[in-house]
Write an enzyme that holds these catalytic residues in place. Structure first.
Site, short mmCIF file in Angstrom:
data_model
loop_
_atom_site.label_atom_id
_atom_site.label_comp_id
_atom_site.label_asym_id
_atom_site.label_seq_id
_atom_site.Cartn_x
_atom_site.Cartn_y
_atom_site.Cartn_z
CD GLU A 331 -1.63 -2.33 1.85
OE1 GLU A 331 -0.43 -2.67 1.81
OE2 GLU A 331 -2.53 -3.03 2.35
CE LYS A 444 -3.83 -7.25 21.37
NZ LYS A 444 -4.37 -7.94 20.21
CD1 TRP A 449 -0.52 -5.52 24.33
CD2 TRP A 449 0.20 -4.05 22.81
NE1 TRP A 449 -1.62 -4.96 23.75
CE2 TRP A 449 -1.21 -4.05 22.83
CE3 TRP A 449 0.86 -3.21 21.92
CZ2 TRP A 449 -1.96 -3.23 21.97
CZ3 TRP A 449 0.12 -2.40 21.08
CH2 TRP A 449 -1.28 -2.41 21.11
P1 ADP Z 1 1.93 -8.70 3.19
O1 ADP Z 1 1.16 -7.74 4.06
O2 ADP Z 1 1.06 -9.59 2.43
O3 ADP Z 1 3.05 -9.40 3.91
P2 ADP Z 1 3.50 -6.55 2.19
O4 ADP Z 1 4.75 -6.80 1.48
O5 ADP Z 1 2.68 -5.41 1.76
O6 ADP Z 1 2.67 -7.84 2.08
O7 ADP Z 1 3.84 -6.46 3.73
C1 ADP Z 1 3.90 -5.26 4.44
C2 ADP Z 1 4.19 -5.55 5.87
O8 ADP Z 1 5.48 -6.17 6.02
C3 ADP Z 1 4.28 -4.33 6.75
O9 ADP Z 1 3.00 -3.89 7.13
C4 ADP Z 1 5.09 -4.86 7.93
O10 ADP Z 1 4.29 -5.57 8.85
C5 ADP Z 1 6.04 -5.82 7.27
N1 ADP Z 1 7.35 -5.16 7.07
C6 ADP Z 1 7.84 -4.62 5.95
N2 ADP Z 1 9.08 -4.15 6.14
C7 ADP Z 1 9.40 -4.38 7.43
C8 ADP Z 1 10.54 -4.12 8.25
N3 ADP Z 1 11.63 -3.53 7.77
N4 ADP Z 1 10.48 -4.49 9.54
C9 ADP Z 1 9.38 -5.10 10.04
N5 ADP Z 1 8.30 -5.38 9.32
C10 ADP Z 1 8.29 -5.03 8.03
#
Ligand code: ADP
Length: 549
Positions: A331, A444, A449
């Site tokens: 997104e 939780k 958390w």
């Molecule tokens: P999906 O939601 O299907 O895995 P995306 O590639 O859009 O596909 O994933 C986005 C999500 O990936 C983010 O909302 C986050 O939770 C995680 N994410 C992306 N980059 C990082 C990062 N550097 N550290 C932690 N989480 C990450």
């Protein structure tokens, strides 16, 4: 009063024209696995993109804003489609070839894809699904593969090279409104059904400028970027567009994504930069440890998609590959934050801590934190809440299907239009984001958390641990407690008690997992992230061999 400035539309066509005219000699190198990589200049890519556009319009009847899908690895032909389709006014739909069959067929139907360009080596995956992909009329096959898999099927089959051969190498690209759709990508559904995100010409243009800034990837025409992150995973993090703006060369691994060929292509083609999710780098690290190679050219590695374990960053630093951590989502195009430490921290003990954060927000991304009751939380580095963002390359809605209205689910968009990321974390006063979890992965426990990511990072810094994933499981007393699933390295001797002891010096005592399970591998999603949905299901169905300490 209005300005006196020109208002030239920000389009992918402009990026293509610039890349072919100013950086025409820069190259897209595609690994072939046969010792002779395919080399194609940006100028040739531009000419072939024009030929492809003619073929799509004249032979396949693609018109207006119709979707054209790709089912492809990272390679030169995929880059050609990246430009041909949006520049002719249609919409490039990159299909994630690792999705389960039902999701793929659903997505193709939802996007109403009529044409799919596919790599021959992927026909074994696509051909059996075509009967259920009822909107598809044409399949264009590129590269070697068993074309007989398509025999007797419903669709018309074309060979990519034959289709474009002999056509004009220039195209009178239409003047497009910069707000028109250029490309679309469905979220990989880690936490729910796939949702279509539709990028505009303008959002791609502005995002590409950000990718190129020194505080983001900051590459120049002296660089060669190894693009491991798939072109179907959020436009390969914007690299194909960004490189055409700056003349950065691209090294494309095609289907050779295993650690050994990756090491080999680094040694022989000498890229200076590479981008991929952490699991790819864990694999490469193990490969380089077992069989050292000359990887000295590779000095910059962009890691994102999931949290970069500190142990991985340290190991790469030792090899001379400087990791730059970044955060983003389908997104967010995806660039949301990049962890370049601030000047005052360089060379100080604080520097590593900054590099481990998810990074700093660029000017194009506004951020805020929302508490459980919707209150705004301060950027004090301590108050944890759900991250919400808005900006020029952030989605404001999801695709509603052909003829349908765009969808804005309440759990994804705030009433004032900000994207609710589903990620939980804190923001420091100087704008650095540290994520502790996905909202759905937070544990939780008795009203407090616990961060699954913190436990995983601590576990993965143990010398015997290859991978570790921690998920919440129901607990009568505390509501939820952490379950630690661990993959041990070969010849490892650690047992649960010693791992727990190791953790006890790194996290608070009440956060220590009491439930443990050894697994052969952590299940992964289609883009290589830990699939915690699968782990939770395996636990619920009693498929894991759990020990309670
Ligand atoms: P999906 O939601 O299907 O895995 P995306 O590639 O859009 O596909 O994933 C986005 C999500 O990936 C983010 O909302 C986050 O939770 C995680 N994410 C992306 N980059 C990082 C990062 N550097 N550290 C932690 N989480 C990450």
């Amino acid at each position: 009063m209005l300005s006196t400035m020109q208002d030239v539309p920000l389009t992918v066509t402009r990026i293509l024209d610039h890349g072919t005219a100013v950086h025409g000699n820069s190259q897209v190198i595609t690994w072939t696995g046969n010792g002779a990589p395919q080399r194609r200049s940006f100028r040739e890519i531009g000419a072939r993109a024009a030929q492809l556009a003619h073929a799509l319009r004249d032979d396949l009847g693609v018109e207006d804003d119709e979707r054209v899908a790709t089912f492809m690895w990272n390679n030169a032909e995929h880059v050609e489609a990246y430009f041909a389709v949006p520049c002719m006014g249609a919409v490039l739909h990159t299909l994630n070839l690792r999705l389960p069959a039902e999701q793929l067929t659903w997505i193709v139907g939802h996007a109403a894809d009529r044409v799919i360009i596919v790599n021959g080596s992927l026909l074994g995956l696509l051909a059996p699904l075509l009967d259920r992909m009822t909107t598809v009329e044409h399949v264009v096959v590129s590269g070697p593969g068993d074309r007989s898999l398509l025999d007797g099927g419903r669709v018309r089959v074309h060979d990519y090279e034959e289709l474009i051969e002999g056509r004009a190498t220039a195209y009178d690209w239409p003047e497009l409104d910069e707000r028109r759709a250029a490309a679309m990508c469905y979220t990989s559904g880690t936490t729910g059904d796939p949702k279509g995100v539709v990028y505009s010409h303008r959002s791609i243009y502005l995002h590409s400028m950000q990718v190129n800034m020194a505080q983001s990837m900051g590459l120049t025409d002296a660089d060669l970027s190894l693009v491991v992150v798939p072109q179907f995973h959020v436009n390969a993090w914007g690299l194909p567009h960004a490189t055409f703006m700056t003349g950065v060369g691209m090294l494309m691994p095609d289907r050779f994504l295993q650690p050994a060929p990756l090491a080999e292509m680094i040694e022989s083609e000498r890229p200076t930069h590479a981008a991929a999710v952490p699991t790819i780098w864990q694999g490469l690290l193990a490969e380089l440890t077992a069989k050292p190679r000359d990887v000295s050219s590779l000095t910059q590695v962009t890691i994102g998609g999931s949290a970069c374990p500190p142990s991985l960053m340290e190991a790469f630093d030792t090899l001379g590959m400087r990791v730059c951590h970044a955060w983003g989502m389908t997104e967010t195009s995806p660039l949301g934050t990049v962890a370049r430490p601030p000047a005052h921290a360089l060379g100080t003990p604080e520097e590593f801590g900054y590099r481990l954060t998810q990074g700093r927000f660029p000017a194009g991304v506004e951020a805020r934190l929302s508490g459980p009751d919707g209150t705004r939380l301060p950027w004090d580095g301590e108050s944890a809440g759900e991250l919400e963002v808005r900006g020029n390359w952030i989605a404001g809605a999801y695709y509603g299907g052909a003829g349908g209205e765009a969808i804005r689910p309440e759990d994804k968009f705030s009433p004032d239009g900000w994207l609710k990321t589903g990620d939980v974390g804190v923001i420091s006063p100087d704008g650095f984001l540290t994520l502790t979890d996905r909202a759905k992965d937070v544990i939780k426990s008795g009203g407090e958390w616990i961060s699954s990511v913190e436990l995983e990072n601590a576990l993965m810094s143990h010398p015997d641990v290859a991978e570790a994933a921690v998920v919440a499981v129901p607990d009568e007393k505390w509501g939820e407690r952490p379950l630690a699933t661990v993959v041990l390295k070969e010849d490892a001797t650690a047992d649960y008690a010693s791992l727990q002891e190791f953790l006890s010096t790194r996290v608070a005592k009440w956060q220590l997992p009491e439930r443990w399970a050894l697994v052969p591998a952590v299940p992964k999603t289609s883009v290589g992230k830990f699939d915690k949905k699968v782990l939770r299901r395996q636990y619920a169905e009693g498929e894991l061999d759990v020990t309670r300490l």
